[in-house]
Design an enzyme around this catalytic site. Structure first.
Site, short mmCIF file in Angstrom:
data_model
loop_
_atom_site.label_atom_id
_atom_site.label_comp_id
_atom_site.label_asym_id
_atom_site.label_seq_id
_atom_site.Cartn_x
_atom_site.Cartn_y
_atom_site.Cartn_z
N GLY A 48 0.84 -1.18 0.00
CA GLY A 48 0.00 0.00 0.00
C GLY A 48 0.87 1.24 0.00
N GLY A 49 0.29 2.36 0.34
CA GLY A 49 1.03 3.60 0.33
C GLY A 49 2.12 3.65 1.38
N ALA A 51 2.88 0.59 3.58
CA ALA A 51 3.31 -0.72 4.08
C ALA A 51 3.35 -1.75 2.97
CB ALA A 51 2.36 -1.20 5.18
N VAL A 53 2.74 -5.91 2.42
CA VAL A 53 1.95 -6.96 3.05
C VAL A 53 2.53 -8.32 2.66
CG1 VAL A 53 -0.35 -7.94 3.38
CG2 VAL A 53 -0.09 -5.49 2.90
N LYS A 67 1.49 -6.85 7.89
CA LYS A 67 1.71 -5.53 7.30
C LYS A 67 2.92 -4.91 7.99
CE LYS A 67 -1.91 -2.90 6.72
NZ LYS A 67 -3.17 -2.14 6.98
N ASP A 161 -13.31 4.79 6.89
CA ASP A 161 -12.59 4.59 5.62
C ASP A 161 -13.26 3.46 4.83
OD1 ASP A 161 -10.70 5.25 3.73
OD2 ASP A 161 -9.16 3.95 4.56
#
Length: 199
Positions: A48-49, A51, A53, A67, A161
């Protein structure tokens, strides 16, 4: 990536790709550690932005999603606090449609959060692959998400979110609400409806 593109284009016109100087050569991708904390890291499954995984295995021989957030001098305090706080909040929520969080810790300049490993794909990926859902297909998914949110709110938390990227569809049909990084606790002493509006 740049080297691959240059080489492909050069081959297409019958030329040798240009040589790269030492300064131009991109660094090799970082390999996952063989172990992190008490977990054995098996493979990278996403990023992701903030982290990466990984699929990892814990001491009970369970596959878990790990993560890992890199900690730098610039983000050390804010990032560590956010992830450690997330790891302390999420285990409060126990519902079949909400991801199970197993633990969180900081080690080796990384902050890690590990949770149940879900075999499936995100709703975002599913919608891109097959297009919009029918009303009959969307209704049970919506009901599952509402029940997951009810469990979240019942613990005095707000997710904040909700999006297709944060909803997993497990093989077999279970809908799972994920990623709580933007969530917060309801402000103590405020009416819950008002507290939900507070940043």
């Amino acid at each position: 990536r740049t080297r691959h593109v240059l080489g492909r284009d050069a081959d297409a016109v019958g030329l040798e790709p240009p040589l790269q100087t030492e300064a131009q050569v991109p660094p090799a991708p970082a390999l996952p550690p063989a172990t992190w904390g008490s977990l054995t890291v098996l493979e990278q499954v996403g990023r992701g932005g903030f982290a990466k995984v990984y699929r990892a295995r814990d001491g009970l021989s369970r596959d878990v999603a790990l993560k890992l957030f890199p900690v730098t001098p610039e983000n050390s305090t804010a990032l560590s606090s956010r992830v450690l706080r997330e790891g302390s909040l999420l285990p409060k929520v126990r519902h079949r449609n909400f991801v199970v969080v197993h633990g969180v810790e900081r080690s080796d300049e990384l902050v890690g959060l590990w949770l149940e490993f879900i075999n499936g794909r995100t709703m975002e990926d599913e919608l891109r692959a097959r297009g919009p859902l029918s009303a009959e297909e969307a209704t049970p998914i919506g009901v599952d998400l509402c029940q997951a949110l009810a469990a979240v709110h019942g613990r005095g938390l707000v997710h904040r979110d909700i999006k297709a990227q944060n909803v997993m569809r497990e093989e077999g049909g279970r809908t799972v609400l994920m990623d709580f990084g933007a969530g917060t606790e309801l402000a103590t002493g405020l009416d819950p409806e008002l507290a939900r509006l507070i940043e």
